[in-house]
Design an enzyme around this catalytic site. Structure first.
Site, mmCIF file in Angstrom:
data_model
loop_
_atom_site.group_PDB
_atom_site.id
_atom_site.type_symbol
_atom_site.label_atom_id
_atom_site.label_comp_id
_atom_site.label_asym_id
_atom_site.label_seq_id
_atom_site.Cartn_x
_atom_site.Cartn_y
_atom_site.Cartn_z
ATOM 1 N N TRP A 1 0.683 -1.177 0.123
ATOM 2 C CA TRP A 1 0.008 -0.065 0.048
ATOM 3 C C TRP A 1 0.897 1.348 0.085
ATOM 4 O O TRP A 1 1.803 1.274 0.711
ATOM 5 C CB TRP A 1 -0.826 0.039 1.407
ATOM 6 C CG TRP A 1 -1.776 1.130 1.429
ATOM 7 C CD1 TRP A 1 -3.194 1.247 0.830
ATOM 8 C CD2 TRP A 1 -1.631 2.639 2.057
ATOM 9 N NE1 TRP A 1 -3.536 2.424 1.209
ATOM 10 C CE2 TRP A 1 -2.916 3.053 1.738
ATOM 11 C CE3 TRP A 1 -0.685 2.902 2.631
ATOM 12 C CZ2 TRP A 1 -2.665 4.403 2.359
ATOM 13 C CZ3 TRP A 1 -0.758 4.146 3.466
ATOM 14 C CH2 TRP A 1 -1.852 5.198 3.108
ATOM 15 N N SER B 1 2.948 -7.438 1.915
ATOM 16 C CA SER B 1 1.834 -6.632 2.719
ATOM 17 C C SER B 1 0.890 -6.644 1.701
ATOM 18 O O SER B 1 0.112 -7.795 1.483
ATOM 19 C CB SER B 1 2.243 -5.118 2.938
ATOM 20 O OG SER B 1 1.588 -4.473 4.002
ATOM 21 N N LEU B 2 0.050 -5.679 1.283
ATOM 22 C CA LEU B 2 -1.113 -5.670 0.463
ATOM 23 C C LEU B 2 -0.887 -6.354 -0.663
ATOM 24 O O LEU B 2 -1.689 -7.000 -1.140
ATOM 25 C CB LEU B 2 -1.464 -4.220 0.350
ATOM 26 C CG LEU B 2 -2.581 -4.004 -1.107
ATOM 27 C CD1 LEU B 2 -3.744 -4.686 -0.752
ATOM 28 C CD2 LEU B 2 -2.771 -2.542 -1.331
ATOM 29 N N PHE C 1 1.802 6.164 8.535
ATOM 30 C CA PHE C 1 1.803 4.800 8.259
ATOM 31 C C PHE C 1 3.077 4.038 8.241
ATOM 32 O O PHE C 1 3.428 2.921 8.407
ATOM 33 C CB PHE C 1 0.971 4.476 7.092
ATOM 34 C CG PHE C 1 0.432 3.053 6.840
ATOM 35 C CD1 PHE C 1 -0.286 2.403 7.345
ATOM 36 C CD2 PHE C 1 1.347 2.415 5.750
ATOM 37 C CE1 PHE C 1 -0.712 0.978 6.898
ATOM 38 C CE2 PHE C 1 0.938 0.897 5.358
ATOM 39 C CZ PHE C 1 -0.071 0.417 6.295
ATOM 40 N N PHE C 2 3.909 4.989 7.340
ATOM 41 C CA PHE C 2 5.329 4.418 7.338
ATOM 42 C C PHE C 2 6.166 4.118 8.396
ATOM 43 O O PHE C 2 6.925 3.248 8.626
ATOM 44 C CB PHE C 2 6.054 5.382 6.389
ATOM 45 C CG PHE C 2 5.698 5.543 4.794
ATOM 46 C CD1 PHE C 2 4.860 4.586 4.265
ATOM 47 C CD2 PHE C 2 6.132 6.625 4.036
ATOM 48 C CE1 PHE C 2 4.592 4.613 2.904
ATOM 49 C CE2 PHE C 2 5.447 6.550 2.761
ATOM 50 C CZ PHE C 2 4.822 5.547 2.286
ATOM 51 N N ASN C 3 5.785 5.388 9.306
ATOM 52 C CA ASN C 3 6.328 5.008 10.603
ATOM 53 C C ASN C 3 6.083 3.767 11.343
ATOM 54 O O ASN C 3 7.120 3.006 12.000
ATOM 55 C CB ASN C 3 6.224 6.402 11.509
ATOM 56 C CG ASN C 3 6.869 7.666 11.029
ATOM 57 O OD1 ASN C 3 7.820 7.581 10.295
ATOM 58 N ND2 ASN C 3 6.188 8.660 11.311
ATOM 59 N N ILE C 4 4.943 3.521 11.334
ATOM 60 C CA ILE C 4 4.377 2.362 12.211
ATOM 61 C C ILE C 4 5.081 1.047 11.624
ATOM 62 O O ILE C 4 5.266 0.034 12.452
ATOM 63 C CB ILE C 4 2.798 1.977 11.964
ATOM 64 C CG1 ILE C 4 2.184 3.138 12.766
ATOM 65 C CG2 ILE C 4 2.344 0.668 12.257
ATOM 66 C CD1 ILE C 4 0.573 3.312 12.331
ATOM 67 N N GLN C 5 5.357 1.046 10.204
ATOM 68 C CA GLN C 5 6.068 -0.273 9.766
ATOM 69 C C GLN C 5 7.335 -0.616 10.206
ATOM 70 O O GLN C 5 7.865 -1.784 10.037
ATOM 71 C CB GLN C 5 6.284 0.047 8.349
ATOM 72 C CG GLN C 5 4.929 0.152 7.500
ATOM 73 C CD GLN C 5 4.926 0.169 5.997
ATOM 74 O OE1 GLN C 5 5.902 -0.576 5.531
ATOM 75 N NE2 GLN C 5 3.841 0.713 5.432
ATOM 76 N N ASP D 1 7.462 -6.965 13.577
ATOM 77 C CA ASP D 1 6.136 -6.406 12.861
ATOM 78 C C ASP D 1 5.061 -6.289 13.896
ATOM 79 O O ASP D 1 4.501 -7.087 14.328
ATOM 80 C CB ASP D 1 6.138 -7.231 11.543
ATOM 81 C CG ASP D 1 5.327 -6.785 10.714
ATOM 82 O OD1 ASP D 1 4.681 -5.642 11.012
ATOM 83 O OD2 ASP D 1 5.252 -7.367 9.375
ATOM 84 N N HIS E 1 8.280 -4.608 9.171
ATOM 85 C CA HIS E 1 7.278 -5.000 8.364
ATOM 86 C C HIS E 1 7.977 -5.043 6.816
ATOM 87 O O HIS E 1 7.200 -5.539 5.840
ATOM 88 C CB HIS E 1 6.182 -4.014 8.278
ATOM 89 C CG HIS E 1 5.137 -4.349 7.445
ATOM 90 N ND1 HIS E 1 4.143 -5.402 7.669
ATOM 91 C CD2 HIS E 1 4.404 -3.579 6.161
ATOM 92 C CE1 HIS E 1 3.258 -5.419 6.772
ATOM 93 N NE2 HIS E 1 3.303 -4.372 5.908
#
Length: 259
Positions: free
Chosen positions: A22, A82-83, A143-147, A207, A237
Site C-alpha cells: 500500500w 503486505s497488501l 503509516f510508514f513510521n508504524i512499519q 512487525d 514490516h
C-alpha cells in the site's frame, strides 16, 4: 484504457513476479533487484493507480487479481509484500495452474483483527481512512513510521519509503482509500486450503502490522506439505529493506529447493 505497465529486469529461466504494498510502487524492490536479477527474470508490477500505472483506474480486488494473473508468465513465482501479499495469495487461489510458487512477505490473508485472529484493529484502519481525507501527507508518513517500530534502522528505512513515495507522482486519494478498504474488508483465510503450490512466508519478528503469532494459525489453514515459514530477527514490516542480503539468500534457497 492505457496499457498496463510492466517492468522486466534480468534474464534467468525462472520468472519472479513482484507485487508491492500500500502507498508505494515497484521501486520499493530496488534494494534487492541488483542481487536477484543476476539469477532470475524479475517482473516488477506497479499496481493500478501507482507508479507508472498511476492513470490505470482499476481498484477492485478481483480485477487487480485478474490483471496481474493474465500478464504473468506461465509457471512463474509470485512474490507479494503486505497488501501485495494479499493480492498474490488471491491470485494463487483463483489461478492455481498458472504459478509454481508463492512467496509472501509480511502479509496476511486477513489484515483486520478478528476473534482469535491477530491483526490491525478495525478502528485504526477506520482512523487512517478518515485522516487520509483530511491530512494526506501526514497520514502516509504515519503509516510508514508504524512499519518500522522497534527496528534499529528505523530512520534510514522510513526515509527510503518516503523517497519512493514522493519521487514519483503521488497516488490519488481514491487509490489509497481503495487500498485501505481492501486491507480492512478482505478475508480469504478459508481459501488458503486451496493453495497447492510451494509457499514461503517471510516475517519480521518486530512487525506490528502482521505479527508472527499468526504463523501457527496459517499453518493449520494452509495444510500443504511444502509450506515454509521464516522469521527474520530484528526486522519489522519490510525485511527486504532492513536485511536485503539475508532476504535474497532465503529466496534463492527456497527456489533452488523445489525448482
Amino acid at each position: 484504457m492505457k496499457p498496463f505497465f510492466w517492468r522486466i529486469i534480468g534474464s534467468g529461466s525462472v520468472n519472479l513476479v513482484f507485487i508491492h504494498g500500500w502507498g508505494l510502487n515497484s521501486c520499493i524492490w530496488n534494494n534487492i533487484i541488483i542481487i536477484l536479477s543476476n539469477y532470475f527474470k524479475l517482473h516488477l508490477v506497479d499496481l493500478p493507480g501507482y507508479g507508472k500505472n498511476i492513470l490505470y483506474k482499476e481498484y477492485s480486488f478481483s480485477k487487480i487479481t485478474e490483471i496481474i494473473a493474465c500478464k504473468s508468465p506461465k509457471k512463474s513465482i509470485l512474490i507479494g509484500w503486505s497488501l501485495g501479499g494479499l493480492i498474490a495469495t488471491n491470485i494463487s487461489i483463483v489461478y492455481p495452474e498458472k504459478f509454481k510458487g508463492l512467496i509472501i512477505v509480511s502479509s496476511s490473508p486477513c489484515f483486520c483483527e478478528k476473534k482469535d485472529w491477530p491483526g490491525i484493529k478495525k478502528e485504526i484502519l477506520n482512523n487512517f481512512s478518515f485522516q487520509l481525507k483530511n491530512d494526506f501527507h501526514n497520514t502516509v508518513k504515519k503509516f510508514f513510521n508504524i512499519q518500522f517500530l522497534g527496528t534499529k534502522k528505523n530512520n534510514n528505512e522510513i526515509k527510503k519509503l518516503k523517497n519512493i513515495f514522493f519521487r514519483q507522482k503521488e497516488p490519488s486519494y481514491k487509490t489509497l482509500s481503495s487500498g485501505l478498504k481492501i486491507l480492512k474488508n478482505i478475508d480469504i483465510r478459508n481459501y488458503l486450503k486451496y493453495i497447492k503450490i510451494p509457499t514461503l512466508r517471510i516475517y519480521g519478528n518486530l512487525d506490528v502490522i502482521v505479527p508472527v503469532k499468526i504463523i501457527p494459525i496459517i499453518k493449520k489453514l494452509q495444510n500443504f506439505n511444502i509450506n515454509k515459514n521464516i522469521i527474520i530477527p530484528s526486522a519489522s514490516h519490510a525485511p527486504f529493506l532492513s536485511h536485503p542480503f539475508l532476504f535474497c539468500k532465503i529466496i534463492k534457497y527456497f527456489i533452488k529447493k523445489f525448482n
